[in-house]
Design a protein around this motif. Structure first.
Motif, PDB file in Angstrom:
ATOM      1  N   ASN A 235       0.847  -1.188   0.000  1.00 39.35           N
ATOM      2  CA  ASN A 235       0.000   0.000   0.000  1.00 39.35           C
ATOM      3  C   ASN A 235       0.888   1.246   0.000  1.00 39.35           C
ATOM      4  N   PRO A 236       0.776   2.098  -1.022  1.00 38.79           N
ATOM      5  CA  PRO A 236       1.642   3.281  -1.088  1.00 38.79           C
ATOM      6  C   PRO A 236       1.498   4.212   0.111  1.00 38.79           C
ATOM      7  N   ALA A 237       0.364   4.157   0.773  1.00 36.61           N
ATOM      8  CA  ALA A 237       0.126   5.085   1.883  1.00 36.61           C
ATOM      9  C   ALA A 237       0.977   4.764   3.105  1.00 36.61           C
ATOM     10  N   ASP A 238       1.173   3.465   3.371  1.00 38.03           N
ATOM     11  CA  ASP A 238       1.881   3.101   4.595  1.00 38.03           C
ATOM     12  C   ASP A 238       2.815   1.897   4.444  1.00 38.03           C
ATOM     13  N   ASN A 239       3.016   1.439   3.210  1.00 38.73           N
ATOM     14  CA  ASN A 239       3.891   0.292   2.915  1.00 38.73           C
ATOM     15  C   ASN A 239       3.373  -1.037   3.469  1.00 38.73           C
ATOM     16  N   THR A 240       2.106  -1.063   3.857  1.00 42.54           N
ATOM     17  CA  THR A 240       1.522  -2.323   4.314  1.00 42.54           C
ATOM     18  C   THR A 240       1.537  -3.343   3.180  1.00 42.54           C
ATOM     19  N   ILE A 241       1.944  -4.579   3.494  1.00 45.98           N
ATOM     20  CA  ILE A 241       2.016  -5.620   2.481  1.00 45.98           C
ATOM     21  C   ILE A 241       0.612  -6.115   2.131  1.00 45.98           C
ATOM     22  N   THR A 242       0.291  -6.078   0.851  1.00 43.02           N
ATOM     23  CA  THR A 242      -1.034  -6.484   0.369  1.00 43.02           C
ATOM     24  C   THR A 242      -0.976  -7.639  -0.622  1.00 43.02           C
ATOM     25  N   ALA A 243       0.223  -8.102  -0.946  1.00 42.54           N
ATOM     26  CA  ALA A 243       0.422  -9.049  -2.051  1.00 42.54           C
ATOM     27  C   ALA A 243      -0.388 -10.330  -1.911  1.00 42.54           C
ATOM     28  N   LYS A 244      -0.383 -10.934  -0.737  1.00 42.21           N
ATOM     29  CA  LYS A 244      -1.014 -12.247  -0.599  1.00 42.21           C
ATOM     30  C   LYS A 244      -2.538 -12.180  -0.633  1.00 42.21           C
ATOM     31  N   ASP A 245      -3.083 -10.983  -0.479  1.00 40.74           N
ATOM     32  CA  ASP A 245      -4.534 -10.813  -0.525  1.00 40.74           C
ATOM     33  C   ASP A 245      -5.007 -10.137  -1.810  1.00 40.74           C
ATOM     34  N   SER A 246      -4.084  -9.906  -2.731  1.00 45.24           N
ATOM     35  CA  SER A 246      -4.423  -9.193  -3.961  1.00 45.24           C
ATOM     36  C   SER A 246      -4.985 -10.139  -5.011  1.00 45.24           C
ATOM     37  N   ALA A 247      -6.233  -9.885  -5.403  1.00 44.37           N
ATOM     38  CA  ALA A 247      -6.847 -10.702  -6.455  1.00 44.37           C
ATOM     39  C   ALA A 247      -6.120 -10.504  -7.779  1.00 44.37           C
ATOM     40  N   GLN A 248      -5.605  -9.295  -8.010  1.00 46.83           N
ATOM     41  CA  GLN A 248      -4.917  -9.009  -9.264  1.00 46.83           C
ATOM     42  C   GLN A 248      -3.598  -9.775  -9.358  1.00 46.83           C
ATOM     43  N   VAL A 249      -2.854  -9.809  -8.272  1.00 48.42           N
ATOM     44  CA  VAL A 249      -1.599 -10.554  -8.253  1.00 48.42           C
ATOM     45  C   VAL A 249      -1.859 -12.041  -8.475  1.00 48.42           C
ATOM     46  N   LYS A 250      -2.850 -12.570  -7.784  1.00 49.30           N
ATOM     47  CA  LYS A 250      -3.145 -14.000  -7.936  1.00 49.30           C
ATOM     48  C   LYS A 250      -3.639 -14.318  -9.339  1.00 49.30           C
ATOM     49  N   ASP A 251      -4.394 -13.404  -9.941  1.00 49.35           N
ATOM     50  CA  ASP A 251      -4.899 -13.626 -11.292  1.00 49.35           C
ATOM     51  C   ASP A 251      -3.744 -13.681 -12.301  1.00 49.35           C
ATOM     52  N   ILE A 252      -2.780 -12.775 -12.156  1.00 49.88           N
ATOM     53  CA  ILE A 252      -1.626 -12.773 -13.056  1.00 49.88           C
ATOM     54  C   ILE A 252      -0.813 -14.051 -12.874  1.00 49.88           C
ATOM     55  N   TYR A 253      -0.569 -14.408 -11.626  1.00 42.47           N
ATOM     56  CA  TYR A 253       0.148 -15.641 -11.304  1.00 42.47           C
ATOM     57  C   TYR A 253      -0.534 -16.852 -11.940  1.00 42.47           C
ATOM     58  N   THR A 254      -1.832 -16.933 -11.786  1.00 43.37           N
ATOM     59  CA  THR A 254      -2.583 -18.072 -12.313  1.00 43.37           C
ATOM     60  C   THR A 254      -2.597 -18.085 -13.836  1.00 43.37           C
ATOM     61  N   LYS A 255      -2.764 -16.922 -14.445  1.00 44.44           N
ATOM     62  CA  LYS A 255      -2.838 -16.833 -15.906  1.00 44.44           C
ATOM     63  C   LYS A 255      -1.510 -17.269 -16.537  1.00 44.44           C
ATOM     64  N   VAL A 256      -0.400 -16.808 -15.961  1.00 40.69           N
ATOM     65  CA  VAL A 256       0.911 -17.163 -16.498  1.00 40.69           C
ATOM     66  C   VAL A 256       1.159 -18.662 -16.379  1.00 40.69           C
ATOM     67  N   LEU A 257       0.854 -19.219 -15.221  1.00 43.05           N
ATOM     68  CA  LEU A 257       1.142 -20.634 -15.020  1.00 43.05           C
ATOM     69  C   LEU A 257       0.156 -21.539 -15.746  1.00 43.05           C
ATOM     70  N   THR A 258      -1.031 -21.049 -16.026  1.00 39.30           N
ATOM     71  CA  THR A 258      -1.951 -21.807 -16.866  1.00 39.30           C
ATOM     72  C   THR A 258      -1.413 -21.886 -18.289  1.00 39.30           C
ATOM     73  N   ALA A 259      -0.886 -20.759 -18.780  1.00 35.65           N
ATOM     74  CA  ALA A 259      -0.268 -20.758 -20.105  1.00 35.65           C
ATOM     75  C   ALA A 259       0.931 -21.698 -20.145  1.00 35.65           C
ATOM     76  N   SER A 260       1.645 -21.788 -19.023  1.00 35.91           N
ATOM     77  CA  SER A 260       2.821 -22.643 -18.950  1.00 35.91           C
ATOM     78  C   SER A 260       2.456 -24.120 -18.883  1.00 35.91           C
ATOM     79  N   THR A 261       1.495 -24.471 -18.025  1.00 33.16           N
ATOM     80  CA  THR A 261       1.196 -25.876 -17.766  1.00 33.16           C
ATOM     81  C   THR A 261       0.086 -26.425 -18.659  1.00 33.16           C
ATOM     82  N   THR A 262      -1.098 -25.831 -18.582  1.00 33.47           N
ATOM     83  CA  THR A 262      -2.239 -26.325 -19.355  1.00 33.47           C
ATOM     84  C   THR A 262      -2.013 -26.154 -20.850  1.00 33.47           C
TER      85      THR A 262
END
Length: 445
Positions: A235-262
């Motif tokens: 979070n730019p406001a306070d540097n709180t870590i948001t990565a593990k709860d980010s739907a956008q991060v997980k979507d990118i992760y999943t999309k890339v690995l689906t292209a890789s595996t499936t």
């Protein structure tokens, strides 16, 4: 410009590796000293030695015309001693250790953008590089990245990493796809290029029967995608870590690995690994994401291989991977002379020279419109007008760069390890590796 080990892949964003960049960009170049730049005036005529610490290749030591030699001709009282680390990780470790110790750093230390946020927390350990002579030299976002909350500038910008798609035109032809770079750009969607379109073209390529993977590394594709997210991990406001709860991060992760595996579009290689380097010689993959500095890596690894070209297009419109800075640690014995040298090395004329030698694309405003830059062509990439193409890609970048906080480096490293477990090592499935990623992020606090 960069190279990293696979375990620390997340640092990979800007300087090319020594082992991987044995050859220079084909356009060549010689140093053109900016003799009239007021910022190059040293503080005294005392005989001194300045150590300049870089990692991998910054383009300063072209045998055809070393920038270091050019500077010492302008300043005979100064001797320059290069100190070169093998990777940005090694440079980062050295920086952290010696910064904490209070001694041992070089007069000029190169730093990479992904670990710059960590150092901004200790900006008082560096000389303030603000100067009337250099004001307005760089793209605004390059300056903002190295400026602390009080306005102190701790780094002079070297390169930026505007990205293109590099491709093997011969493999495209074999798969029944267009080969002309303008037609390839249109194939990927031109100005409306998207990641979905990139993966769709990958499926078209796979259907062409070449039995060649479409892209080199899922980790590299992820990096291209995540670099377009405004605030991916914190979070730019306070540097709180948001990565593990980010739907956008997980979507990118999943999309890339689906292209890789499936879809099996990946070559399942870890960038910078020996297998990855060898794959350039045996039709290992058909495309890869390429900032300017990566073009030198491709040319070095693919020596003797024909067919490489670059298209003026990038999914999502534009992307920047990497970019570095020169800092002057406050612990140095000659801060004024070091500041003058750093200013000279990052002047437009010198950055164009470095680009011609190693593909490190300038971050300076004047350089981006210079005929000397725009006229650069690269014979290895089918004589592509790489200067013009990369300038186009740089101009398409957003004015405000994505936010990277003090935990960005560690989080991105955990993500690259998660992707590698699925794409390269094949020890985990997508869901299991994501859980390990979130555990690693949680441990950061």
């Amino acid at each position: 410009m960069r190279k990293t080990t696979r375990k620390m892949w997340a640092a990979a964003a800007g300087v090319t590796g020594i082992a991987l960049l044995a050859t220079a960009c084909s356009s060549g170049g010689s140093a053109t000293p900016a003799a009239t730049d007021k910022a190059t005036t040293a503080a005294s005529t005392e005989k001194i030695t300045l150590k300049v610490a870089t990692f991998n290749e910054f383009g300063y030591d072209d045998p055809a015309g070393s920038l270091y030699d050019a500077y010492t001709k302008l300043h005979p009282n100064i001797t320059i001693e290069p100190v070169k680390a093998a990777t940005s990780n090694e440079a980062r470790d050295n920086m952290n250790t010696r910064l904490a110790a209070g001694s041992g750093l070089s007069d000029i230390e190169a730093i990479e953008v992904d670990w710059l946020p960590e150092l901004l927390q200790y900006s008082d350990k560096f000389v303030d590089l603000n100067s009337d002579e250099t004001k307005g030299r760089w793209l605004d976002y390059k300056v903002s990245q190295a400026t602390d909350s009080t306005g102190r500038l701790i780094g002079y910008g070297t390169d930026i990493g505007p990205e293109v798609i590099a491709y093997r035109s011969d493999l495209f032809k074999a798969a029944g796809l267009p080969t002309d770079r303008a037609e390839v750009a249109a194939l990927f969607g031109g100005k409306d290029a998207t990641w979905d379109k990139y993966f769709a073209v990958g499926k078209q390529f796979a259907a062409g029967g070449t039995n060649v993977p479409f892209f080199d590394s899922a980790g590299a594709i992820y990096q291209g995608m995540i670099n377009q997210v405004t605030d991916a991990y914190e979070n730019p406001a306070d540097n709180t870590i948001t990565a593990k709860d980010s739907a956008q991060v997980k979507d990118i992760y999943t999309k890339v690995l689906t292209a890789s595996t499936t879809d099996n579009l990946s070559a399942h290689l870890g960038q910078w690994s020996d297998d990855w380097a060898a794959a350039f010689q045996n039709n290992g993959f058909a495309t890869m994401l390429a900032p300017g500095w990566m073009l030198g890596v491709i040319e070095g690894n693919a020596k003797g291989v024909s067919g490489w070209d670059v298209a003026d297009v990038f999914p999502g419109g534009a992307g920047n991977w990497g970019g570095s800075f020169l800092t002057v640690p406050a612990q140095g014995a000659h801060p004024e002379e070091a500041k003058a040298l750093a200013a000279w090395l990052t002047a437009p004329e010198q950055q164009i020279t470095a680009f011609k030698y190693k593909g490190t694309f300038p971050s300076q405003v004047k350089a981006l419109s210079s005929p000397d830059l725009l006229g650069v062509k690269n014979a290895f990439f089918n004589n592509a007008p790489t200067g013009e193409i990369l300038a186009n890609r740089a101009k398409a970048l957003p004015a405000t760069p994505p936010f990277k906080g003090p935990n960005y480096f560690a989080i991105n490293d955990a993500m690259q390890q998660a992707i590698s477990r699925v794409d390269v090592d094949k020890t985990d499935d997508i869901a299991t590796s994501w859980t390990k990623f979130t555990d690693a992020v949680s441990a950061l606090g």
